[in-house]
Write a protein that holds these residues in place. Sequence first.
Motif: not given
Length: 153
Positions: A86-90, A114-119, A52-59
């Motif tokens: 994968e941006i959802g992990l961030l 997140l802003d840069n990736f959204a663009k 759960t921690i690995a998933s919640a942290s994106g690691s």
Amino acid sequence: MRRRHRDNPHTPLASAAPHTIAITFQEIVTLVEIFEHAHSRIFDLSEAGEETIASASGSTLIPSLFARAGLASIQGIRSIPLLVDEIGLLEAAVINLESYEGIEVVLVAGYELLDNFAKRKRNAYPLRHVHGVLAFADEAGDTASGPAAPSLT
């Protein structure tokens, strides 16, 4: 026997190619720092299990990012593919850092990414797998109009 209705064309449920963006080596370094910090904070302040921690942290994404960066480096390419999904992990890592008292500098870096990736979400690049590692398609090397892989320089 059933007849197929010709006026109801078949539409695929999902697109064949996943959407990707191109990221830099520095952005990978920043992503890994964010994911590791989120993992550390959630581990310290939560009673959740390791999965759960690995998933919640994106690691969970870190090994794939290193593999993609390594392959790009070997090929002399300056951009690395990141699936839009994968941006959802961030996003999850940043939200969890807010909840688990993350360092402000790391949070700011997360929001900037997140802003840069959204663009960049509008751009899609063809992908392939090289020895199981996600890479930008580069079937014939350079094309007549330049390199087949996207460049961020």
